[in-house]
Design a protein around this motif. Structure first.
Motif: not given
Length: 255
Positions: A9-18, A28-34, A55-57
Motif C-alpha cells: 500500500i502506497a501513498v503518493v503526494t502530488g499524484a494529480g499531475s506530473g 499500480a502497474a506493479e500491483g501496489v494499492k495506491v 485494473g489497479g486499485q
C-alpha cells in the motif's frame, strides 16, 4: 525484475499531475494499492479512475500539504483506505519564483515555496510514521528532490534552497528511522517535462521538443522513485540519486 512490491500500500503526494501522476500509475502497474493525494482533487480522482480502469486499485484524497491539520487528516484517511501504509512517495512541489532575484521575492512567496516543498515533505512522514512502523513489509519512503539541491543556476535561489533542505531532510530521516527499518531516499533529477517546469521556464508551444538540452519524462522519475522503495534496493538508504544525463560528471576544464 520482480520489485517485490505487489499487494503493498502506497501513498503518493502530488499524484494529480506530473511525476506524482506517473508514479501512482507505475506503482499500480506493479500491483501496489495506491492512495493519491493532491490539492487538486479532481485531477487526483481522474488519475485514480484511470488506474482502476486499467485494473489497479486506487483512491484519491484532497490535501494541502503545507497545512498540518489537512495533512494529518489526509494521511489518517489514506491509512484507513486500504488498511495501512507501507510506502510513502512524496512528489508534490512548486516552482513559482524562478527568474527572480532574492531582492525581488516577498517573504510570503518565499514561505509558500518552503511550505509546499519542505514542510510538505516532512508533514506526511510525521503522520504516516505509525503506519509505516506497523507495516509487515519493508517500509520505505522516496522523495522528489532536484539537481537544484546540488548545483545552483541563476535566479533560482528560493527553489534551490528548498531542494537543498529536502536533500538533508532525506538524510536526517534515513538516520532517525533506521532503527525502525524504514529506508528514506530521494531522486535529484534535472529538468522533467511537467506542467510545473513548463510554467516555471515559460515553455509553451511545442513543449520541450526544440530545446537544446535533454529532458526527462515523468515516467523516468517514476521508475527511480519506485525502485528506491523496492526491497531490491534494501541496502540503499539516505541516498540522493542524481538523474541528470551525466552532466554533473563533466569538468568545466577548458580543454
Amino acid at each position: 525484475m520482480d520489485l517485490q512490491l505487489a499487494e503493498g500500500i502506497a501513498v503518493v503526494t502530488g499524484a494529480g499531475s506530473g511525476i506524482g501522476r506517473a508514479t501512482a500509475k507505475y506503482l499500480a502497474a506493479e500491483g501496489v494499492k495506491v492512495v493519491l493525494l493532491d490539492i487538486d482533487l479532481e485531477a487526483a480522482e481522474q488519475n485514480a479512475r484511470e488506474i482502476s480502469t486499467e485494473g489497479g486499485q486506487a483512491a484519491a484524497i484532497r490535501v494541502d500539504l503545507s497545512d498540518e491539520n489537512s495533512t494529518g487528516e489526509a494521511i489518517a484517511e489514506a491509512a484507513a483506505t486500504f488498511g495501512g501504509i507501507d510506502y510513502l512517495v512524496l512528489c508534490a512541489g512548486i516552482s513559482t519564483l524562478f527568474g527572480k532575484g532574492v531582492d525581488e521575492i516577498g517573504a510570503a512567496a518565499w514561505d509558500r515555496e518552503f511550505g509546499v516543498n519542505v514542510r510538505g515533505q516532512w508533514l506526511p512522514v510525521k503522520f504516516a510514521l505509525p503506519s509505516l512502523r506497523a507495516s509487515s513489509r519493508a517500509a520505505a519512503i522516496s522523495i522528489v528532490a532536484s539537481d537544484s539541491a546540488l548545483f545552483a543556476a541563476p535566479l533560482n535561489t528560493a527553489y534551490e534552497a528548498t531542494k537543498g533542505a529536502v536533500l538533508m531532510l532525506t538524510k536526517g530521516l534515513a538516520v532517525d528511522l533506521r532503527p525502525d527499518n524504514i529506508r528514506v531516499n530521494c531522486v535529484c533529477p534535472s529538468v522533467v517535462d511537467t506542467p510545473q517546469s513548463r510554467a516555471a521556464l515559460g515553455i509553451v508551444e511545442g513543449g520541450y521538443a526544440n530545446v537544446d538540452y535533454p529532458v526527462h519524462s515523468p515516467e523516468d522519475i517514476a521508475r527511480y522513485l519506485t525502485l528506491l522503495i523496492s526491497p531490491v534496493t534494501a541496502t540503499i538508504n539516505g541516498h540522493p540519486l542524481v538523474a541528470d544525463f551525466g552532466y554533473s560528471a563533466q569538468s568545466n576544464f577548458p580543454a
